[in-house]
Design an enzyme around this catalytic site. Structure first.
Site, mmCIF file in Angstrom:
data_model
loop_
_atom_site.group_PDB
_atom_site.id
_atom_site.type_symbol
_atom_site.label_atom_id
_atom_site.label_comp_id
_atom_site.label_asym_id
_atom_site.label_seq_id
_atom_site.Cartn_x
_atom_site.Cartn_y
_atom_site.Cartn_z
ATOM 1 N N GLY A 178 -52.556 123.941 35.573
ATOM 2 C CA GLY A 178 -52.296 125.053 34.652
ATOM 3 C C GLY A 178 -53.095 125.032 33.382
ATOM 4 O O GLY A 178 -53.083 126.015 32.627
ATOM 5 N N GLU A 188 -52.313 117.680 37.736
ATOM 6 C CA GLU A 188 -53.030 118.309 38.858
ATOM 7 C C GLU A 188 -53.943 119.425 38.346
ATOM 8 O O GLU A 188 -53.806 120.578 38.774
ATOM 9 C CB GLU A 188 -52.019 118.910 39.847
ATOM 10 C CG GLU A 188 -51.033 117.915 40.424
ATOM 11 C CD GLU A 188 -49.917 118.569 41.234
ATOM 12 O OE1 GLU A 188 -49.300 117.864 42.047
ATOM 13 O OE2 GLU A 188 -49.660 119.769 41.042
ATOM 14 N N PRO A 189 -54.881 119.128 37.481
ATOM 15 C CA PRO A 189 -55.726 120.210 36.960
ATOM 16 C C PRO A 189 -56.772 120.650 37.982
ATOM 17 O O PRO A 189 -57.358 119.827 38.680
ATOM 18 C CB PRO A 189 -56.414 119.557 35.755
ATOM 19 C CG PRO A 189 -56.470 118.103 36.097
ATOM 20 C CD PRO A 189 -55.263 117.811 36.956
ATOM 21 N N GLY A 190 -56.976 121.937 38.091
ATOM 22 C CA GLY A 190 -58.017 122.461 38.969
ATOM 23 C C GLY A 190 -58.986 123.291 38.152
ATOM 24 O O GLY A 190 -60.122 122.895 37.869
ATOM 25 N N ARG A 191 -58.490 124.440 37.714
ATOM 26 C CA ARG A 191 -59.321 125.394 36.982
ATOM 27 C C ARG A 191 -60.021 124.765 35.767
ATOM 28 O O ARG A 191 -61.205 125.003 35.531
ATOM 29 C CB ARG A 191 -58.394 126.516 36.488
ATOM 30 C CG ARG A 191 -59.078 127.689 35.842
ATOM 31 C CD ARG A 191 -58.041 128.599 35.189
ATOM 32 N NE ARG A 191 -57.010 129.051 36.092
ATOM 33 C CZ ARG A 191 -57.106 130.113 36.884
ATOM 34 N NH1 ARG A 191 -58.173 130.854 36.849
ATOM 35 N NH2 ARG A 191 -56.105 130.451 37.682
ATOM 36 N N TYR A 209 -56.462 139.733 40.691
ATOM 37 C CA TYR A 209 -55.663 139.458 39.486
ATOM 38 C C TYR A 209 -56.124 140.259 38.280
ATOM 39 O O TYR A 209 -55.734 139.913 37.172
ATOM 40 C CB TYR A 209 -55.813 138.002 39.044
ATOM 41 C CG TYR A 209 -55.611 136.928 40.053
ATOM 42 C CD1 TYR A 209 -54.444 136.852 40.806
ATOM 43 C CD2 TYR A 209 -56.564 135.921 40.209
ATOM 44 C CE1 TYR A 209 -54.258 135.812 41.690
ATOM 45 C CE2 TYR A 209 -56.374 134.885 41.094
ATOM 46 C CZ TYR A 209 -55.225 134.833 41.827
ATOM 47 O OH TYR A 209 -55.035 133.795 42.697
ATOM 48 N N CYS A 253 -66.353 147.980 51.180
ATOM 49 C CA CYS A 253 -65.706 149.299 51.294
ATOM 50 C C CYS A 253 -64.281 149.271 50.775
ATOM 51 O O CYS A 253 -63.314 149.430 51.541
ATOM 52 C CB CYS A 253 -65.739 149.745 52.743
ATOM 53 S SG CYS A 253 -67.409 149.791 53.370
ATOM 54 N N GLU A 254 -64.126 148.996 49.517
ATOM 55 C CA GLU A 254 -62.830 149.009 48.837
ATOM 56 C C GLU A 254 -63.088 149.461 47.411
ATOM 57 O O GLU A 254 -64.025 148.960 46.764
ATOM 58 C CB GLU A 254 -62.221 147.594 48.758
ATOM 59 C CG GLU A 254 -61.918 146.933 50.062
ATOM 60 C CD GLU A 254 -60.713 147.518 50.777
ATOM 61 O OE1 GLU A 254 -59.847 148.121 50.119
ATOM 62 O OE2 GLU A 254 -60.664 147.374 52.008
HETATM 63 C C1 LIG Z 1 -48.720 122.818 42.520
HETATM 64 C C2 LIG Z 1 -50.021 123.153 41.883
HETATM 65 N N1 LIG Z 1 -50.684 122.180 41.216
HETATM 66 C C3 LIG Z 1 -51.864 122.418 40.622
HETATM 67 C C4 LIG Z 1 -52.446 123.661 40.662
HETATM 68 C C5 LIG Z 1 -53.770 123.862 39.985
HETATM 69 O O1 LIG Z 1 -53.638 124.733 38.934
HETATM 70 P P1 LIG Z 1 -54.832 124.976 37.914
HETATM 71 O O2 LIG Z 1 -56.035 125.313 38.698
HETATM 72 O O3 LIG Z 1 -54.337 126.106 37.094
HETATM 73 O O4 LIG Z 1 -54.999 123.731 37.107
HETATM 74 C C6 LIG Z 1 -51.798 124.709 41.311
HETATM 75 C C7 LIG Z 1 -52.395 126.052 41.330
HETATM 76 O O5 LIG Z 1 -51.841 127.044 41.568
HETATM 77 C C8 LIG Z 1 -50.556 124.448 41.954
HETATM 78 O O6 LIG Z 1 -49.897 125.406 42.604
#
Ligand SMILES: Cc1ncc(COP(=O)(O)O)c(C=O)c1O
Length: 420
Positions: free
Chosen positions: A237, A270-273, A313, A341-342
């Site tokens: 998040g 759990e960072p992704g973005r 989004y 085509c949208e």
């Molecule tokens: C359970 C969980 N952990 C981690 C993430 C990664 O989130 P972010 O990319 O916002 O850090 C998500 C994304 O939806 C998620 O559902």
């Protein structure tokens, strides 16, 4: 300058020391380009922010599951947050040690749970009483006791886009507090599970730290009677900045808000973005320009099939020319759209761009997260190549080639023709 890695150098948009136009010339467009250096710097920043706590980072592979990116992050010490058997498989291919993988997800199949158990995945974030029973049964069958973190749905509204909020009561995610209480009170009913953690993830691209703080407090209250639960997984998040003037809370802000609460606990993130979004760009070529209904459309060879976030989004991505516009160049509003085509196939609306002509190259910025991984073959569009600019910033490699029309046909049963 957009960040330390993505910037104009001598008038050419560059990813570290490599000109994006050189990559486009060699690979064609659309093409995703990632800066390994930026991804590692982002990982380092999150790690540094949470230093002093017993914190472990599990990069969320759903944001960008490129093997090259996973390998780089794993080699730099990150664990992986996986939400499917496929992501676990990839994490293992990338060299992640099984015990550093957390397996999350609202609908894990029996086959995926079994696969994860057989591969000794470190944590199971569970979110459903049926899943708990099933996991206990599978753990018994495989002879592999599972370490569990219950995912709490704290019923807290995160300040973010409704499609990426996950912690409110009406969301499908997690277990309500009374169910967490109930499961913990009856944990001996599940002799093959070790209840050692609590998990929250209230949404992505969080605009403030307060909601997360509230969720962590709720989680800590629930585990207070259970001293065996020493691990708090605070999910992902952490936001990325999609515009230069966006002021979003930093990893340091999140750490400062949470550190006082979490002293003494092991903390998983759990960072992704926040790791990969601003390390990536999508380069597209302008195909046509047309004026219609009082609007100017710039039609590019990139579309919602390659980057669905604006359509899905309403996400905003900066779009800039690869050739730096002259200071004070005249600009006019254009809708940057794709060939799909949208009507929703828009990369950016009303963008003030200089005079872009067919053949000119544009970059869609901050496209490293939830970009390629969400790409589809809609309209039989081959998915684009992925290129990584190496950690030294000087060299680049195609880490995934562009799909071909034949690739798209290959998975269908050859030779089958419906009877006349
Ligand atoms: C359970 C969980 N952990 C981690 C993430 C990664 O989130 P972010 O990319 O916002 O850090 C998500 C994304 O939806 C998620 O559902």
């Amino acid at each position: 300058m957009f960040n330390d890695s993505i910037q104009y150098q001598n008038g050419a948009l560059s990813v570290d020391a490599v000109r994006a136009a050189d990559i486009a010339a060699a690979c064609g467009t659309p093409v995703y380009i990632y800066s390994q250096r930026r991804a590692l710097a982002n990982l380092g920043r999150v790690r540094q922010a949470f230093a002093g706590m017993n914190a472990h980072i599990h990069y969320s592979a759903k944001a960008n599951a490129s093997l090259a990116i996973l390998r780089a992050l794993v080699a730099a010490g990150a664990g992986v947050d996986a939400v499917s058997g496929g992501e676990i498989h990839r994490a293992l291919l990338a060299g992640a040690r099984p015990e550093t993988i957390v397996f999350a997800g609202v609908g894990k199949t029996p086959a995926e749970l079994r696969y994860a158990l057989e591969h000794n995945v470190g944590w199971f974030n569970v979110e459903n009483p049926d899943e708990i029973r099933l996991l206990d049964q599978l753990a018994a069958e495989t002879g592999r006791p599972a370490r569990v973190a219950l995912r709490l749905n704290p019923d807290i509204a995160a300040s973010t886009h409704p499609h990426i909020a996950t912690g409110h009561g009406g969301a499908k995610f997690g277990l309500p507090a009374d169910m967490v209480r109930d499961v913990l009170a009856h944990q001996t009913d599940y002799p093959h599970l070790r209840f050692e953690g609590i998990h929250i993830h209230i949404g992505s691209q969080l605009h403030d730290t307060q909601a997360t703080r509230g969720a962590v407090e709720a989680a800590l209250n629930l585990i207070a009677p259970y001293p065996a639960i020493q691990t708090v997984n605070i999910g992902g998040g952490l936001p990325a900045a999609y515009t230069p003037d966006e002021t979003m809370p930093s990893p340091e802000d999140f750490a400062a808000a949470l550190k006082p609460l979490l002293a003494g606990y092991t903390v998983l993130l759990e960072p992704g973005r926040s790791i990969i979004a601003d390390a990536g760009i999508l380069v597209v070529t302008a195909l046509y320009r047309k004026q219609q209904a009082g609007q100017t459309f710039l039609i590019t060879d990139g579309s919602m099939a390659e980057l669905i976030r604006p359509a899905l989004y309403d996400a905003y991505h900066e779009i800039v020319p690869l050739l730096q516009p002259a200071e004070g160049a005249a600009r006019c509003p254009v809708d940057v759209v794709g060939p799909v085509c949208e009507t929703a196939d828009v990369l950016g609306r009303s963008r003030l761009l200089p005079d872009i002509r067919p053949g000119d190259l544009l970059a869609v910025l901050t496209a490293g997260a939830y970009g390629w991984v969400m790409a589809s073959n809609y309209n039989q569009r081959p998915r684009p190549p992925e290129v990584v600019v190496s950690g030294d910033g000087q060299t680049w490699q195609i880490t995934r080639r562009r799909e071909t029309w034949d690739d798209l046909a290959r998975l269908e049963e050859s030779g089958y023709h419906p009877p006349a």
